[in-house]
Design an enzyme around this catalytic site. Structure first.
Site, PDB file in Angstrom:
ATOM      1  N   SER A 130      67.464   5.232 -11.283  1.00  0.00           N
ATOM      2  CA  SER A 130      67.674   3.778 -11.592  1.00  0.00           C
ATOM      3  C   SER A 130      69.058   3.478 -11.521  1.00  0.00           C
ATOM      4  CB  SER A 130      66.891   3.101 -12.823  1.00  0.00           C
ATOM      5  OG  SER A 130      67.658   3.683 -13.975  1.00  0.00           O
ATOM      6  N   LYS A 167      71.173   2.479 -19.207  1.00  0.00           N
ATOM      7  CA  LYS A 167      71.234   1.168 -18.170  1.00  0.00           C
ATOM      8  C   LYS A 167      72.213   0.255 -18.357  1.00  0.00           C
ATOM      9  CE  LYS A 167      66.895   1.105 -16.712  1.00  0.00           C
ATOM     10  NZ  LYS A 167      66.886   2.745 -16.837  1.00  0.00           N
TER      11      LYS A 167
END
Length: 207
Positions: free
Chosen positions: A129, A167
């Protein structure tokens, strides 16, 4: 210095070898495995005798903090320019998994890359990701412990479900957006999260 027993010499030699090759001393378990001692208390006993005889100095608050005082051991091998950074259990950079908050090992990093005043740890990344930020599956992120972040920082965050993820952080009007760096994936939207630290570097093994 007082003469060493054969076992004590084996232990001292192993500690020297590990410091030379890795930049930091071995754990009690590693010492036991190397010299054939199954009991950690026996290893601790030998270390205590090495310390009392003036060959090593230990810091009781740190499990691997062993300084070699042997005059025959070159000061250059003490790696004063290296800091041992703990490697914490894996954290995902794809679908979050429950964080494993235990130290698996230590990794030597040059002090010029990490301030001695910072509390730094490393985590192995799983998933893709964050690939567009250059963080790949299997990389180790170097994380500075801090409880806050600015918008756009890459962080290790613990969500309300007690799951950790890597993230990019954005605090918006009524929620927090944990944005992946992969155009095929959707952001994670949460009302709140705990910042474990800011990613300040990446280490990768090229096979």
């Amino acid at each position: 210095m007082t003469k060493l027993s054969k076992r004590q010499q084996q232990i001292l030699d192993f500690i020297k070898k590990e410091v030379k090759t890795k930049g930091y001393p071995p754990s009690v378990r590693e010492i036991g495995e190397a010299v054939g001692l199954a009991s950690s208390s026996t290893v601790h006993g030998h270390l205590a005798r090495l310390e009392s005889k003036g060959y090593i100095r230990r810091d009781p608050t740190k499990p691997r903090a062993i300084e070699i005082l042997d005059a025959d051991f070159s000061a250059s091998n003490q790696t004063d320019d290296v800091i041992s950074v703990p490697i914490i259990g894996k954290v995902t950079a794809g679908q979050p998994i429950t964080a494993i908050e235990n130290i698996e090992d230590y990794f030597p990093l040059p002090k010029r890359l990490v301030s001695s005043e910072d509390h730094v740890f490393m985590l192995e990344v799983m998933g893709d990701s964050m690939i567009e930020a250059g963080i790949l599956d299997g990389d180790y992120v170097i994380v500075r412990q801090q409880q806050s972040a600015d918008n756009g920082d890459i962080v290790v965050a613990m969500t309300e479900d007690n799951e950790a993820t890597v993230k990019r952080f954005f605090k918006e009007k009524d929620h927090i957006r944990l944005q992946p760096e992969n155009s095929n994936l959707e952001p994670i939207i949460v009302r709140d999260c705990t910042i474990l630290g800011k990613v300040i570097g990446v280490y990768r093994v090229i096979h």
